[in-house]
Design a protein around this motif. Sequence first.
Motif, PDB file in Angstrom:
ATOM      1  N   ALA A  38       0.837  -1.203   0.000  1.00 50.33           N
ATOM      2  CA  ALA A  38       0.000   0.000   0.000  1.00 50.33           C
ATOM      3  C   ALA A  38       0.868   1.247   0.000  1.00 50.33           C
ATOM      4  O   ALA A  38       0.656   2.178  -0.794  1.00 50.33           O
ATOM      5  N   ALA A  43      -0.557   4.834  -1.375  1.00 52.89           N
ATOM      6  CA  ALA A  43      -1.821   4.906  -0.622  1.00 52.89           C
ATOM      7  C   ALA A  43      -1.678   5.884   0.545  1.00 52.89           C
ATOM      8  O   ALA A  43      -0.590   6.063   1.086  1.00 52.89           O
ATOM      9  N   LEU A  47      -5.402   4.107   4.200  1.00 52.89           N
ATOM     10  CA  LEU A  47      -5.412   2.862   3.428  1.00 52.89           C
ATOM     11  C   LEU A  47      -4.226   1.968   3.799  1.00 52.89           C
ATOM     12  O   LEU A  47      -4.332   0.734   3.748  1.00 52.89           O
ATOM     13  N   SER A  51      -4.796  -1.709   5.219  1.00 48.46           N
ATOM     14  CA  SER A  51      -4.088  -2.857   4.659  1.00 48.46           C
ATOM     15  C   SER A  51      -3.413  -3.659   5.763  1.00 48.46           C
ATOM     16  O   SER A  51      -3.455  -4.895   5.768  1.00 48.46           O
ATOM     17  N   ALA A  92     -12.546   5.702   6.834  1.00 47.81           N
ATOM     18  CA  ALA A  92     -11.507   5.559   5.801  1.00 47.81           C
ATOM     19  C   ALA A  92     -10.599   4.372   6.089  1.00 47.81           C
ATOM     20  O   ALA A  92      -9.977   3.815   5.178  1.00 47.81           O
ATOM     21  N   PRO A  96     -12.848   0.110   3.933  1.00 53.08           N
ATOM     22  CA  PRO A  96     -12.135  -0.787   3.002  1.00 53.08           C
ATOM     23  C   PRO A  96     -11.941  -2.188   3.595  1.00 53.08           C
ATOM     24  O   PRO A  96     -11.968  -3.184   2.862  1.00 53.08           O
ATOM     25  N   PHE A 146     -16.106   3.991  -0.456  1.00 53.06           N
ATOM     26  CA  PHE A 146     -14.854   3.273  -0.197  1.00 53.06           C
ATOM     27  C   PHE A 146     -14.721   1.968  -0.991  1.00 53.06           C
ATOM     28  O   PHE A 146     -13.865   1.146  -0.690  1.00 53.06           O
ATOM     29  N   GLU A 149     -11.315   2.065  -2.707  1.00 56.17           N
ATOM     30  CA  GLU A 149     -10.233   1.789  -1.743  1.00 56.17           C
ATOM     31  C   GLU A 149     -10.205   0.298  -1.391  1.00 56.17           C
ATOM     32  O   GLU A 149      -9.140  -0.289  -1.207  1.00 56.17           O
ATOM     33  N   ARG A 152      -8.416  -1.491  -4.090  1.00 53.43           N
ATOM     34  CA  ARG A 152      -6.955  -1.311  -3.961  1.00 53.43           C
ATOM     35  C   ARG A 152      -6.420  -2.206  -2.847  1.00 53.43           C
ATOM     36  O   ARG A 152      -5.403  -2.896  -3.003  1.00 53.43           O
TER      37      ARG A 152
END
Length: 186
Positions: A38, A43, A47, A51, A92, A96, A146, A149, A152
């Motif tokens: 990430a 990112a 994020l 991750s 945020a 994800p 999201f 995200e 990703r």
Amino acid sequence: MSSRAIDQLFEAFARHGDSHYGERVSQTAHALQCAEFAARDGADEALVAASLLHDYGHLIEADRLLDPDNPTTDEMHEMLGADALGAIFGPAVVQPIALHVAAKRYLCATEPGYLDGLSAASAHSLVLQGGPFDADQARRFEAMPFAAEAVRLRRYDDQGKIEGGETTRLSDYRDLLLRLALGEGH
Ligand SMILES: [Fe+2]
């Protein structure tokens, strides 16, 4: 409060981070690799944290499972993790994570060849998780906050399964997690 909450996250890794869940890498190595992918991809901090913590639900599950290396049911680890982390972080980070399994089902439906690239454990859990989305489900997923995200994160998740690949430690992320943790009163 936030500092104690981050300590508790790390304690869960200390208890169960050596479990593999059918993958070639341990949970801790997987988390570190995902966060690294990430960061390398540019990112933002939320994020990167998502991750790092996306499989936190597996660590919670492991407190209850007899054989966490061989899960035979889908315990919706993404929701377990998101629920617990929602007490510490904002959407945020949390959303994800909540959507990272849906993102797999989405990518299976929309990206040719994606399914073939999944690890054996990930392909196995896909069946337990409901299989690829149909066209309607894929459209609804895309409209969710999201969702991009989560896609990703899903790619970092798929990449972060390299034996001996991690170069960071959990403690390297402590300050980042503290910056993102919600203050008192939230
Ligand atoms: Fe993962």
